[in-house]
Write a protein that holds these residues in place. Structure first.
Motif, PDB file in Angstrom:
ATOM      1  N   ASN A 355       0.859  -1.187   0.000  1.00  0.00           N
ATOM      2  CA  ASN A 355       0.000   0.000   0.000  1.00  0.00           C
ATOM      3  C   ASN A 355       0.892   1.232   0.000  1.00  0.00           C
ATOM      4  O   ASN A 355       1.594   1.514   0.975  1.00  0.00           O
ATOM      5  N   SER A 356       0.865   1.957  -1.124  1.00  0.00           N
ATOM      6  CA  SER A 356       1.734   3.138  -1.255  1.00  0.00           C
ATOM      7  C   SER A 356       1.220   4.322  -0.434  1.00  0.00           C
ATOM      8  O   SER A 356       1.964   5.255  -0.151  1.00  0.00           O
ATOM      9  N   ILE A 357      -0.072   4.281  -0.072  1.00  0.00           N
ATOM     10  CA  ILE A 357      -0.635   5.368   0.750  1.00  0.00           C
ATOM     11  C   ILE A 357      -0.427   4.996   2.217  1.00  0.00           C
ATOM     12  O   ILE A 357      -1.225   4.278   2.814  1.00  0.00           O
ATOM     13  N   LYS A 358       0.672   5.457   2.764  1.00  0.00           N
ATOM     14  CA  LYS A 358       1.025   5.081   4.132  1.00  0.00           C
ATOM     15  C   LYS A 358       0.810   6.255   5.084  1.00  0.00           C
ATOM     16  O   LYS A 358       1.061   7.408   4.729  1.00  0.00           O
ATOM     17  N   GLU A 359       0.370   5.906   6.277  1.00  0.00           N
ATOM     18  CA  GLU A 359       0.134   6.928   7.309  1.00  0.00           C
ATOM     19  C   GLU A 359       1.400   7.094   8.130  1.00  0.00           C
ATOM     20  O   GLU A 359       1.996   6.122   8.585  1.00  0.00           O
ATOM     21  N   ALA A 360       1.819   8.334   8.310  1.00  0.00           N
ATOM     22  CA  ALA A 360       3.033   8.606   9.084  1.00  0.00           C
ATOM     23  C   ALA A 360       2.845   8.182  10.534  1.00  0.00           C
ATOM     24  O   ALA A 360       1.740   8.303  11.086  1.00  0.00           O
ATOM     25  N   PRO A 361       3.896   7.671  11.177  1.00  0.00           N
ATOM     26  CA  PRO A 361       3.757   7.234  12.582  1.00  0.00           C
ATOM     27  C   PRO A 361       3.402   8.373  13.528  1.00  0.00           C
ATOM     28  O   PRO A 361       2.831   8.143  14.588  1.00  0.00           O
ATOM     29  N   TYR A 362       3.738   9.587  13.120  1.00  0.00           N
ATOM     30  CA  TYR A 362       3.430  10.763  13.961  1.00  0.00           C
ATOM     31  C   TYR A 362       2.179  11.488  13.473  1.00  0.00           C
ATOM     32  O   TYR A 362       1.939  12.651  13.840  1.00  0.00           O
ATOM     33  N   ALA A 363       1.366  10.866  12.626  1.00  0.00           N
ATOM     34  CA  ALA A 363       0.187  11.515  12.030  1.00  0.00           C
ATOM     35  C   ALA A 363      -0.758  12.029  13.119  1.00  0.00           C
ATOM     36  O   ALA A 363      -0.946  11.402  14.153  1.00  0.00           O
ATOM     37  N   LYS A 364      -1.377  13.187  12.825  1.00  0.00           N
ATOM     38  CA  LYS A 364      -2.240  13.841  13.810  1.00  0.00           C
ATOM     39  C   LYS A 364      -3.698  13.793  13.356  1.00  0.00           C
ATOM     40  O   LYS A 364      -3.994  13.686  12.169  1.00  0.00           O
ATOM     41  N   GLU A 365      -4.580  13.913  14.323  1.00  0.00           N
ATOM     42  CA  GLU A 365      -6.013  14.032  14.031  1.00  0.00           C
ATOM     43  C   GLU A 365      -6.312  15.452  13.557  1.00  0.00           C
ATOM     44  O   GLU A 365      -5.675  16.408  14.004  1.00  0.00           O
ATOM     45  N   ASP A 433      -5.371  24.003   6.253  1.00  0.00           N
ATOM     46  CA  ASP A 433      -5.107  24.850   7.435  1.00  0.00           C
ATOM     47  C   ASP A 433      -3.629  24.834   7.802  1.00  0.00           C
ATOM     48  O   ASP A 433      -3.250  24.772   8.983  1.00  0.00           O
ATOM     49  N   GLY A 434      -2.779  24.826   6.777  1.00  0.00           N
ATOM     50  CA  GLY A 434      -1.345  24.869   7.004  1.00  0.00           C
ATOM     51  C   GLY A 434      -0.704  23.552   7.361  1.00  0.00           C
ATOM     52  O   GLY A 434       0.508  23.492   7.594  1.00  0.00           O
ATOM     53  N   GLN A 435      -1.472  22.479   7.410  1.00  0.00           N
ATOM     54  CA  GLN A 435      -0.925  21.167   7.759  1.00  0.00           C
ATOM     55  C   GLN A 435      -0.861  20.283   6.502  1.00  0.00           C
ATOM     56  O   GLN A 435      -1.868  20.098   5.813  1.00  0.00           O
ATOM     57  N   ASN A 436       0.313  19.747   6.243  1.00  0.00           N
ATOM     58  CA  ASN A 436       0.479  18.826   5.110  1.00  0.00           C
ATOM     59  C   ASN A 436      -0.432  17.608   5.320  1.00  0.00           C
ATOM     60  O   ASN A 436      -0.437  17.009   6.407  1.00  0.00           O
ATOM     61  N   ILE A 437      -1.204  17.277   4.296  1.00  0.00           N
ATOM     62  CA  ILE A 437      -2.161  16.169   4.472  1.00  0.00           C
ATOM     63  C   ILE A 437      -1.447  14.843   4.743  1.00  0.00           C
ATOM     64  O   ILE A 437      -2.056  13.915   5.291  1.00  0.00           O
ATOM     65  N   LYS A 438      -0.173  14.729   4.393  1.00  0.00           N
ATOM     66  CA  LYS A 438       0.580  13.507   4.694  1.00  0.00           C
ATOM     67  C   LYS A 438       0.883  13.376   6.180  1.00  0.00           C
ATOM     68  O   LYS A 438       1.264  12.302   6.649  1.00  0.00           O
ATOM     69  N   ASP A 439       0.729  14.505   6.910  1.00  0.00           N
ATOM     70  CA  ASP A 439       0.972  14.492   8.355  1.00  0.00           C
ATOM     71  C   ASP A 439      -0.309  14.256   9.148  1.00  0.00           C
ATOM     72  O   ASP A 439      -0.292  14.298  10.384  1.00  0.00           O
ATOM     73  N   LEU A 440      -1.423  14.032   8.431  1.00  0.00           N
ATOM     74  CA  LEU A 440      -2.711  13.827   9.095  1.00  0.00           C
ATOM     75  C   LEU A 440      -3.131  12.360   8.988  1.00  0.00           C
ATOM     76  O   LEU A 440      -2.762  11.668   8.044  1.00  0.00           O
ATOM     77  N   LYS A 441      -3.912  11.922   9.974  1.00  0.00           N
ATOM     78  CA  LYS A 441      -4.455  10.568   9.902  1.00  0.00           C
ATOM     79  C   LYS A 441      -5.466  10.486   8.768  1.00  0.00           C
ATOM     80  O   LYS A 441      -6.328  11.353   8.613  1.00  0.00           O
ATOM     81  N   ILE A 442      -5.348   9.434   7.976  1.00  0.00           N
ATOM     82  CA  ILE A 442      -6.152   9.316   6.753  1.00  0.00           C
ATOM     83  C   ILE A 442      -7.644   9.316   7.076  1.00  0.00           C
ATOM     84  O   ILE A 442      -8.440   9.988   6.405  1.00  0.00           O
TER      85      ILE A 442
END
Length: 466
Positions: A355-365, A433-442
């Motif tokens: 799965n190439s769409i991976k959630e970062a371990p530090y992803a935020k809500e 809102d200034g947050q990269n979507i890769k840093d957010l929980k999917i």
């Protein structure tokens, strides 16, 4: 065999109790079967009055071999019963005991099969659930590279093949080695010399079986691939039926479908022919082996040079004949398993897909959308070569309504699909809102969005759930 063992480790573990239950039932079935056959010796002695020897009871703690004590005391009990009740009553008693042993054997045989039903059906259910859940979690990019019909074929045809070929063979793979072990052990106990003579022919039989089944797995893989082609064309036809009719392409599509189905028929015919050889070849080789042993042992008895007497030799031949069926069943399983493993390889292409769409371990809500959405120098390519989007920069404020207009295939849907991370940008960044979507929980990212598709889709469910 390594691939088969690996698959069993993946799917059989939750059903260990069923496996051990089957092992126990099969051991009891083998033991009761051997005991029932043992009664052939005294029955033959009574019918043909072959044994004139007078037996006396030997204490079980006497200093002599257990085998000799067991045989002597068994004959003593039978001869004593004959003196007290007569030969006919003894014969009836032995026949009744044989019927009881057979009933116990068949009961255990049924139990060994019944206890494996939850395992067989459970493996298939678990496999289908694994595939379905994997499909739900794979990115959309996977499905742009795979045909829908091929995926449907793997979930239906390939899983069914695994059920018929592998899950259906598990029972045989448990039962038959146990029976073979007990039967050959009994043969060794009766006469190790005669058994050694028998085992000389076993490697030849196994070699011939291997020659027949060597390329079965490869042909099965090719047949399943053609099944996928068939399902893909059916899916294409149902989806594009309006276009087919509009361009009068019915005959062309029919000819194309005929070519695929005929190719699949030829491959399946090759596989079925190979499989059909299993039973007659094992039957023929088993009969040849029995005839050789019969001639060899019979000649020794006629010349008074045998290691065992005539009734025991008949008992030995019955056990030898009994071992043929488990060997045939084992050969059948050996032919079936490669077909199932070929299908399992195709299933694993889905289960093992990354799965190439991976959630970062530090992803935020992210709880809500407050300010704006930014596309900053966004580039995207599906395959890494053809660029679909090039250096896209868009700023969208909350509450602002925008329309993306362009030619068909220009990348409008692709641009929108990047926002909920159905695909990831090749380079650049998208932020909310200034947050990269890769840093957010999917899950929290997608929960902010609504989606109205170009094509209406109705699921086979209630109006409320739709």
């Amino acid at each position: 065999m390594k691939d088969f063992i690996s698959m069993m480790r993946r799917y059989v573990k939750p059903y260990n109790k069923n496996v051990w239950g089957s092992v126990l039932m099969n051991v009891l079935s083998a033991v009761f079967n051997i005991f029932s056959f043992t009664l052939i010796i005294p029955i033959l002695n009574i019918l043909f009055q072959l044994n004139k020897k007078v037996y006396t009871f030997i204490p079980w703690d006497a200093a002599m071999g257990f085998k000799e004590k067991l045989i002597n005391n068994a004959y003593w009990y039978v001869s004593r019963y004959m003196i007290e009740h007569g030969a006919i009553v003894t014969l009836l008693a032995l026949a009744g005991f044989m019927i009881i042993m057979t009933a116990l054997k068949t009961g255990c045989y049924f139990g060994s099969t019944a206890v494996m039903v939850p395992l067989r059906t459970g493996i298939v259910r678990d496999m289908r659930m694994q595939i379905y859940n994997k499909i739900l979690n794979l990115p959309l990019g996977f499905f742009s590279e795979e045909r829908k019909g091929d995926i449907i074929a793997r979930m239906s045809g390939d899983v069914s093949e695994v059920e018929n070929s592998i899950a259906g063979s598990i029972d045989m793979l448990i039962k038959n080695p146990i029976l073979i072990f007990f039967y050959i052990g009994t043969m060794v106990y009766i006469s190790w010399k005669l058994t050694l003579f028998v085992l000389v022919f076993a490697p030849l039989m196994m070699w011939l079986m291997g020659v027949i089944g060597r390329n079965l797995r490869r042909r099965s893989t090719e047949a399943q691939m053609l099944w996928s082609d068939t399902m893909s064309q059916v899916e294409e036809t149902l989806g594009g039926l309006r276009i087919i009719k509009a361009f009068l392409a019915e005959k062309k599509m029919s000819k194309r479908f005929s070519n695929v189905t005929n190719a699949m028929r030829r491959k399946n015919a090759h596989v079925a022919t190979r499989q059909a050889l299993a039973h007659p070849v094992s039957e023929f080789l088993g009969t040849v082996m029995i005839c050789i042993v019969l001639c060899f042992g019979g000649a020794l008895i006629i010349m008074d040079k045998s290691f065992i007497d005539a009734p025991t030799f008949i008992f030995y031949m019955v056990i030898l004949y009994s071992v043929i069926q488990p060997i045939k069943d084992l050969a059948k399983a050996a032919y079936n398993i490669p077909k199932g493993l070929a299908s399992m390889e195709r299933i694993d292409r889905i289960l093992m897909a990354g799965n190439s769409i991976k959630e970062a371990p530090y992803a935020k809500e992210i709880k809500s959308f407050e300010k704006d959405i930014n596309f900053s120098n966004v580039n995207f390519s599906y395959d890494g070569s053809a660029q679909i989007l090039h250096d896209i920069n868009i700023h969208i404020n909350k509450g602002q309504k925008i329309a993306i207009v362009g030619a068909s295939g220009g990348g409008k849907s692709t641009l929108v699909d990047l926002l909920p991370r159905f695909y990831d940008v090749t380079s650049g960044a998208i932020s909310i809102d200034g947050q990269n979507i890769k840093d957010l929980k999917i899950q929290s990212l997608r929960s902010l969005m609504g989606n109205v598709n170009q094509d209406p889709i109705l699921f086979n469910d209630t109006i409320y759930n739709n």
